[in-house]
Design a protein around this motif. Structure first.
Motif, PDB file in Angstrom:
ATOM      1  N   HIS A 143       0.843  -1.208   0.000  1.00 24.72           N
ATOM      2  CA  HIS A 143       0.000   0.000   0.000  1.00 24.72           C
ATOM      3  C   HIS A 143       0.878   1.258   0.000  1.00 24.72           C
ATOM      4  CE1 HIS A 143      -3.341   2.632   0.854  1.00 24.72           C
ATOM      5  NE2 HIS A 143      -2.696   3.108   1.921  1.00 24.72           N
ATOM      6  N   GLN A 144       1.900   1.262   0.827  1.00 25.18           N
ATOM      7  CA  GLN A 144       2.795   2.429   0.907  1.00 25.18           C
ATOM      8  C   GLN A 144       3.582   2.604  -0.390  1.00 25.18           C
ATOM      9  OE1 GLN A 144       3.106   4.702   3.332  1.00 25.18           O
ATOM     10  NE2 GLN A 144       1.465   3.754   4.505  1.00 25.18           N
ATOM     11  N   GLU A 200       2.656   1.786  -3.405  1.00 23.59           N
ATOM     12  CA  GLU A 200       1.758   2.318  -4.440  1.00 23.59           C
ATOM     13  C   GLU A 200       1.652   3.832  -4.332  1.00 23.59           C
ATOM     14  OE1 GLU A 200       0.251   0.965  -7.095  1.00 23.59           O
ATOM     15  OE2 GLU A 200       1.468  -0.797  -6.612  1.00 23.59           O
ATOM     16  N   LYS A 201       1.640   4.352  -3.110  1.00 16.20           N
ATOM     17  CA  LYS A 201       1.600   5.807  -2.905  1.00 16.20           C
ATOM     18  C   LYS A 201       2.912   6.447  -3.368  1.00 16.20           C
ATOM     19  CE  LYS A 201      -0.073   7.139   1.123  1.00 16.20           C
ATOM     20  NZ  LYS A 201      -0.347   7.146   2.578  1.00 16.20           N
ATOM     21  N   LYS A 254       4.840   5.412  -5.772  1.00 22.36           N
ATOM     22  CA  LYS A 254       4.869   5.442  -7.243  1.00 22.36           C
ATOM     23  C   LYS A 254       4.205   6.699  -7.797  1.00 22.36           C
ATOM     24  CE  LYS A 254       4.761   0.430  -8.037  1.00 22.36           C
ATOM     25  NZ  LYS A 254       3.942  -0.681  -8.532  1.00 22.36           N
ATOM     26  N   LYS A 255       3.290   7.298  -7.017  1.00 27.34           N
ATOM     27  CA  LYS A 255       2.540   8.467  -7.484  1.00 27.34           C
ATOM     28  C   LYS A 255       3.126   9.788  -6.995  1.00 27.34           C
ATOM     29  CE  LYS A 255      -1.650   5.661  -7.468  1.00 27.34           C
ATOM     30  NZ  LYS A 255      -2.914   5.359  -6.764  1.00 27.34           N
ATOM     31  N   MET A 256       4.306   9.757  -6.407  1.00 26.08           N
ATOM     32  CA  MET A 256       4.929  11.009  -5.923  1.00 26.08           C
ATOM     33  C   MET A 256       5.121  11.978  -7.080  1.00 26.08           C
ATOM     34  SD  MET A 256       7.892   9.809  -3.228  1.00 26.08           S
ATOM     35  CE  MET A 256       8.386  11.482  -2.814  1.00 26.08           C
ATOM     36  N   GLN A 301       6.819  16.819  -4.342  1.00 23.19           N
ATOM     37  CA  GLN A 301       7.091  15.911  -3.210  1.00 23.19           C
ATOM     38  C   GLN A 301       8.515  15.365  -3.279  1.00 23.19           C
ATOM     39  OE1 GLN A 301       3.708  13.367  -4.165  1.00 23.19           O
ATOM     40  NE2 GLN A 301       2.736  13.886  -2.216  1.00 23.19           N
TER      41      GLN A 301
END
Length: 298
Positions: free
Chosen positions: A60-61, A63-64, A66-68, A72
């Protein structure tokens, strides 16, 4: 080792990276730092006692991560660099690419990160000693190796023979530990960055053929290490004279240089990386004599 997983990875991954521009190699390194921070936190929490729960939270972490976005990433880079500079193990120096004839003569200002040489070597040698010697492999070493592998650092650190041994060792410990298997199976880069990392692996493979080394010159901003050309007058000088002159030029531009005899060849250690050096000529309107410096992938 006194440094955390994130600090160990950041000190290796940021070394030699452009500190001003947002290169593909630096993006991969900063994303890796984010992944290191997540893994470091999860490993000290109780979640690792339940591997399934650990995997769910870890994925889950990631996946987040990957979207940085760019903002950020820049914030994380700034925060990490400030911390490492405060510990006096990271500094900014003139970029080696700025010593290339095309950039130096145009007065282009370029900077790069440089990790303290002693600290860099201690991190590398500590990981190498643990993974290449028989015995238990701690979580910290598995985590750092996973980050090195996912961010394309392997061929900067380990020789071809060592890479083969490490790959076999990682398969072996994955079969023995569910936790290690979960860690080593994960990816945290987008499709574009994975394409870039595949290129690094491709290039490290073709570098086994010395006749193809010049391909590095085509992608100076795409690589973790740069190949450069330094122009100088060569007539009437020996090979050693030319090497010494090139090293003096690099020292005057803020780099540490050391001449090393490796097997039958003399190489140059510039900051924390090894380079092959030889006289060469650039073809312009008139031939320009100088020396080529190419990263060495053992």
């Amino acid at each position: 080792m006194d440094y955390t997983i994130m600090e160990q990875f950041a000190l290796v991954a940021l070394d030699g990276q452009d500190s001003i521009h947002n290169t593909a190699a630096k993006k991969a390194a900063v994303i890796g730092i984010a992944a290191a921070s997540v893994l470091q936190t999860l490993l000290v929490e109780d979640a690792q006692k339940n591997v399934n729960e650990f995997k769910n939270r870890f994925c889950h972490q990631l996946e987040k991560i990957k979207k940085m976005n760019g903002k950020q990433r820049r914030s994380l880079e700034k925060e990490t660099v400030s911390m490492l500079k405060a510990e006096k193990v990271l500094e900014e120096v003139p970029n080696l690419l700025g010593c290339d004839m095309n950039y130096y003569t145009a007065n282009v200002t370029m900077r790069e990160y440089k990790t303290d040489e002693g600290t860099y070597q201690r991190i590398i040698e500590s990981v190498r000693a643990v993974i290449l010697e028989p015995g238990e492999v701690p979580e910290e070493t598995v985590a750092v190796l996973w980050l090195f592998r996912e961010c394309g650092c392997f061929h900067d650190i380990f020789s071809i023979e060592e890479q083969k041994k490490i790959e076999s060792r990682l398969i072996e410990i994955s079969a023995e530990s569910q936790l290690y298997k979960v860690i080593l199976e994960q990816e945290f880069h987008s499709g574009v960055r994975r394409t870039y990392l595949k290129f690094l692996n491709f290039k490290s493979n073709i570098f086994k053929n010395p006749y193809l080394e010049g391909v590095n010159l085509l992608f100076p901003f795409f690589d973790r290490r740069q190949a450069i050309f330094i122009d100088m007058v060569i007539l009437g000088t020996t090979v050693r004279d030319r090497r010494q002159t090139a090293m003096q030029f690099l020292r005057e531009n803020g780099h540490s240089c050391e001449e090393l005899r490796i097997e039958s060849e003399t190489m140059v250690k510039i900051d924390n990386a090894y380079y092959r050096i030889w006289p060469s000529t650039r073809s312009c309107k008139v031939p320009i004599q100088g020396v080529e410096l190419l990263p060495v992938y053992r």
